[in-house]
Write a protein that holds these residues in place. Structure first.
Motif, PDB file in Angstrom:
ATOM      1  N   SER A  74       0.801  -1.221  -0.050  1.00 24.13           N
ATOM      2  CA  SER A  74      -0.046   0.306   0.080  1.00 24.13           C
ATOM      3  C   SER A  74       0.795   1.068   0.139  1.00 24.13           C
ATOM      4  CB  SER A  74      -0.896   0.113   1.087  1.00 24.13           C
ATOM      5  OG  SER A  74      -0.148  -0.050   2.547  1.00 24.13           O
ATOM      6  N   ILE A  75       2.110   1.281  -0.607  1.00 25.16           N
ATOM      7  CA  ILE A  75       2.844   2.216  -0.623  1.00 25.16           C
ATOM      8  C   ILE A  75       2.214   3.436  -1.363  1.00 25.16           C
ATOM      9  CG2 ILE A  75       4.346   1.795  -2.551  1.00 25.16           C
ATOM     10  CD1 ILE A  75       6.721   2.589  -0.578  1.00 25.16           C
ATOM     11  N   HIS A  76       1.447   3.354  -2.162  1.00 22.35           N
ATOM     12  CA  HIS A  76       0.854   4.392  -3.016  1.00 22.35           C
ATOM     13  C   HIS A  76      -0.140   5.226  -1.890  1.00 22.35           C
ATOM     14  CE1 HIS A  76      -2.130   1.100  -2.817  1.00 22.35           C
ATOM     15  NE2 HIS A  76      -3.089   1.964  -2.938  1.00 22.35           N
ATOM     16  N   SER A  77      -0.588   4.758  -0.839  1.00 23.80           N
ATOM     17  CA  SER A  77      -1.423   5.478   0.179  1.00 23.80           C
ATOM     18  C   SER A  77      -0.452   6.401   0.663  1.00 23.80           C
ATOM     19  CB  SER A  77      -2.200   4.457   0.856  1.00 23.80           C
ATOM     20  OG  SER A  77      -1.239   3.670   1.758  1.00 23.80           O
ATOM     21  N   PHE A  78       0.740   6.149   0.756  1.00 23.18           N
ATOM     22  CA  PHE A  78       1.597   7.028   1.866  1.00 23.18           C
ATOM     23  C   PHE A  78       1.574   8.358   1.222  1.00 23.18           C
ATOM     24  CE2 PHE A  78       5.491   8.974   2.917  1.00 23.18           C
ATOM     25  CZ  PHE A  78       5.602   9.097   4.239  1.00 23.18           C
ATOM     26  N   ASN A  79       1.247   9.370   2.003  1.00 20.20           N
ATOM     27  CA  ASN A  79       0.719  10.633   1.637  1.00 20.20           C
ATOM     28  C   ASN A  79       1.778  11.955   2.190  1.00 20.20           C
ATOM     29  OD1 ASN A  79      -0.008  11.203   4.368  1.00 20.20           O
ATOM     30  ND2 ASN A  79      -2.116  11.052   3.966  1.00 20.20           N
ATOM     31  N   GLY A  80       2.559  11.267   2.976  1.00 20.63           N
ATOM     32  CA  GLY A  80       3.804  12.172   3.480  1.00 20.63           C
ATOM     33  C   GLY A  80       3.168  13.374   4.606  1.00 20.63           C
ATOM     34  N   LYS A  81       1.957  12.866   5.024  1.00 22.43           N
ATOM     35  CA  LYS A  81       1.820  13.616   6.355  1.00 22.43           C
ATOM     36  C   LYS A  81       2.660  13.512   7.255  1.00 22.43           C
ATOM     37  CE  LYS A  81      -2.726  15.048   4.621  1.00 22.43           C
ATOM     38  NZ  LYS A  81      -4.438  14.886   4.835  1.00 22.43           N
ATOM     39  N   CYS A  82       3.202  12.482   7.424  1.00 23.93           N
ATOM     40  CA  CYS A  82       4.118  11.937   8.513  1.00 23.93           C
ATOM     41  C   CYS A  82       5.149  11.406   8.224  1.00 23.93           C
ATOM     42  CB  CYS A  82       3.286  10.902   9.425  1.00 23.93           C
ATOM     43  SG  CYS A  82       2.883   9.239   8.612  1.00 23.93           S
ATOM     44  N   SER A  83       6.247  11.020   9.039  1.00 30.67           N
ATOM     45  CA  SER A  83       7.517  10.357   8.479  1.00 30.67           C
ATOM     46  C   SER A  83       7.193   9.137   8.025  1.00 30.67           C
ATOM     47  CB  SER A  83       8.576  10.505   9.692  1.00 30.67           C
ATOM     48  OG  SER A  83       8.153   9.567  10.699  1.00 30.67           O
ATOM     49  N   VAL A  84       7.947   8.477   7.372  1.00 36.04           N
ATOM     50  CA  VAL A  84       8.089   7.024   7.186  1.00 36.04           C
ATOM     51  C   VAL A  84       7.943   6.163   8.233  1.00 36.04           C
ATOM     52  CG1 VAL A  84       9.066   5.081   5.710  1.00 36.04           C
ATOM     53  CG2 VAL A  84       9.003   7.590   4.653  1.00 36.04           C
ATOM     54  N   TYR A  85       8.581   6.442   9.142  1.00 33.64           N
ATOM     55  CA  TYR A  85       8.908   5.774  10.290  1.00 33.64           C
ATOM     56  C   TYR A  85       7.649   5.487  11.348  1.00 33.64           C
ATOM     57  CZ  TYR A  85       9.937   4.150  15.464  1.00 33.64           C
ATOM     58  OH  TYR A  85      10.135   3.503  16.282  1.00 33.64           O
ATOM     59  N   THR A  86       6.922   6.755  11.231  1.00 35.99           N
ATOM     60  CA  THR A  86       5.616   6.871  11.896  1.00 35.99           C
ATOM     61  C   THR A  86       4.717   6.096  11.303  1.00 35.99           C
ATOM     62  OG1 THR A  86       6.412   9.122  12.820  1.00 35.99           O
ATOM     63  CG2 THR A  86       3.800   8.514  12.711  1.00 35.99           C
ATOM     64  N   TRP A  87       4.504   6.063   9.855  1.00 33.46           N
ATOM     65  CA  TRP A  87       3.633   5.351   8.833  1.00 33.46           C
ATOM     66  C   TRP A  87       3.899   3.927   9.086  1.00 33.46           C
ATOM     67  CZ3 TRP A  87       4.742   2.979   4.127  1.00 33.46           C
ATOM     68  CH2 TRP A  87       3.424   2.683   3.286  1.00 33.46           C
ATOM     69  N   LEU A  88       5.129   3.419   9.214  1.00 36.65           N
ATOM     70  CA  LEU A  88       5.473   2.065   9.472  1.00 36.65           C
ATOM     71  C   LEU A  88       5.083   1.449  10.710  1.00 36.65           C
ATOM     72  CD1 LEU A  88       8.893   2.011   7.700  1.00 36.65           C
ATOM     73  CD2 LEU A  88       6.783   0.761   6.735  1.00 36.65           C
ATOM     74  N   CYS A  89       5.282   2.477  11.708  1.00 35.42           N
ATOM     75  CA  CYS A  89       4.806   1.993  13.221  1.00 35.42           C
ATOM     76  C   CYS A  89       3.275   1.927  13.389  1.00 35.42           C
ATOM     77  CB  CYS A  89       5.296   3.296  14.248  1.00 35.42           C
ATOM     78  SG  CYS A  89       7.156   3.049  14.707  1.00 35.42           S
ATOM     79  N   ALA A  90       2.500   2.757  12.637  1.00 36.05           N
ATOM     80  CA  ALA A  90       1.056   2.388  12.508  1.00 36.05           C
ATOM     81  C   ALA A  90       0.732   1.241  11.764  1.00 36.05           C
ATOM     82  CB  ALA A  90       0.306   3.633  11.880  1.00 36.05           C
ATOM     83  N   ILE A  91       1.465   0.746  10.730  1.00 29.58           N
ATOM     84  CA  ILE A  91       1.285  -0.447  10.171  1.00 29.58           C
ATOM     85  C   ILE A  91       1.531  -1.484  10.962  1.00 29.58           C
ATOM     86  CG2 ILE A  91       1.758  -1.772   8.101  1.00 29.58           C
ATOM     87  CD1 ILE A  91       2.333   0.888   6.410  1.00 29.58           C
ATOM     88  N   ALA A  92       2.501  -1.613  11.648  1.00 31.65           N
ATOM     89  CA  ALA A  92       3.162  -2.554  12.546  1.00 31.65           C
ATOM     90  C   ALA A  92       2.084  -2.751  13.959  1.00 31.65           C
ATOM     91  CB  ALA A  92       4.498  -2.155  13.190  1.00 31.65           C
ATOM     92  N   LYS A  93       1.671  -1.569  14.297  1.00 31.74           N
ATOM     93  CA  LYS A  93       0.789  -1.687  15.340  1.00 31.74           C
ATOM     94  C   LYS A  93      -0.628  -2.446  14.898  1.00 31.74           C
ATOM     95  CE  LYS A  93      -1.294   0.838  19.127  1.00 31.74           C
ATOM     96  NZ  LYS A  93      -1.727   2.614  19.470  1.00 31.74           N
TER      97      LYS A  93
END
Length: 155
Positions: A44-63
């Motif tokens: 789902s990398i196409h849904s990454f909108n850049g409003k947060c850092s990549v790390y924050t986005w990955l942490c949300a996915i991990a959680k």
């Protein structure tokens, strides 16, 4: 695109693994969920909108991956043994639920559970700390356990 995936994985995989270790306290589960996290992220990398850092986005996915794992294995959540809270603090499937529910408790319940379960204070010592009767600590601890039970059932 594969080079981008490789760069993201190399840069963040150890951080995501360490984040999951703090949640699960289990290296095998953390490894599994780390892999699932990156699989879902790349899907789902196409849904990454850049409003947060990549790390924050990955942490949300991990959680979210971890929550899905626990939901699929719901026996961990619903067999929670409230009479042995201290042993559950290090039991990975239940520790996530315990710490999550504990973070939602208000004072003094949160502090009483932390002092009694994690720091090993007796209810008498806790009552002395609060300058209250021992009954206060006993009742507050029982209420806190009830609140934790209700909070964990919500998840």
């Amino acid at each position: 695109m594969n080079k981008l995936y490789d760069e993201i994985y190399i840069k963040y995989s150890n951080d995501i693994y360490r984040y999951l270790i703090t949640l699960t306290n289990d290296k095998y589960l953390s490894e599994e969920i780390t892999q699932e996290t990156f699989f879902q992220a790349f899907k789902s990398i196409h849904s990454f909108n850049g409003k947060c850092s990549v790390y924050t986005w990955l942490c949300a996915i991990a959680k979210n991956c971890l929550k899905k794992h626990y939901n699929r294995n719901s026996k961990y959540v619903y067999n929670f043994d409230f009479d042995n809270l201290s042993s559950k603090a290090s039991d990975y499937p239940q520790s996530y639920d315990l710490y999550s529910a504990l973070s939602k408790l208000k004072s003094p319940y949160k502090e009483i559970v932390q002092l009694h379960v994690f720091d090993g204070f007796s209810l008498k010592e806790i009552s002395d700390k609060y300058h209250k009767s021992e009954s206060f600590a006993k009742v507050a601890f029982l209420r806190a356990k009830k609140m934790l039970r209700e909070e964990i059932k919500k998840t």
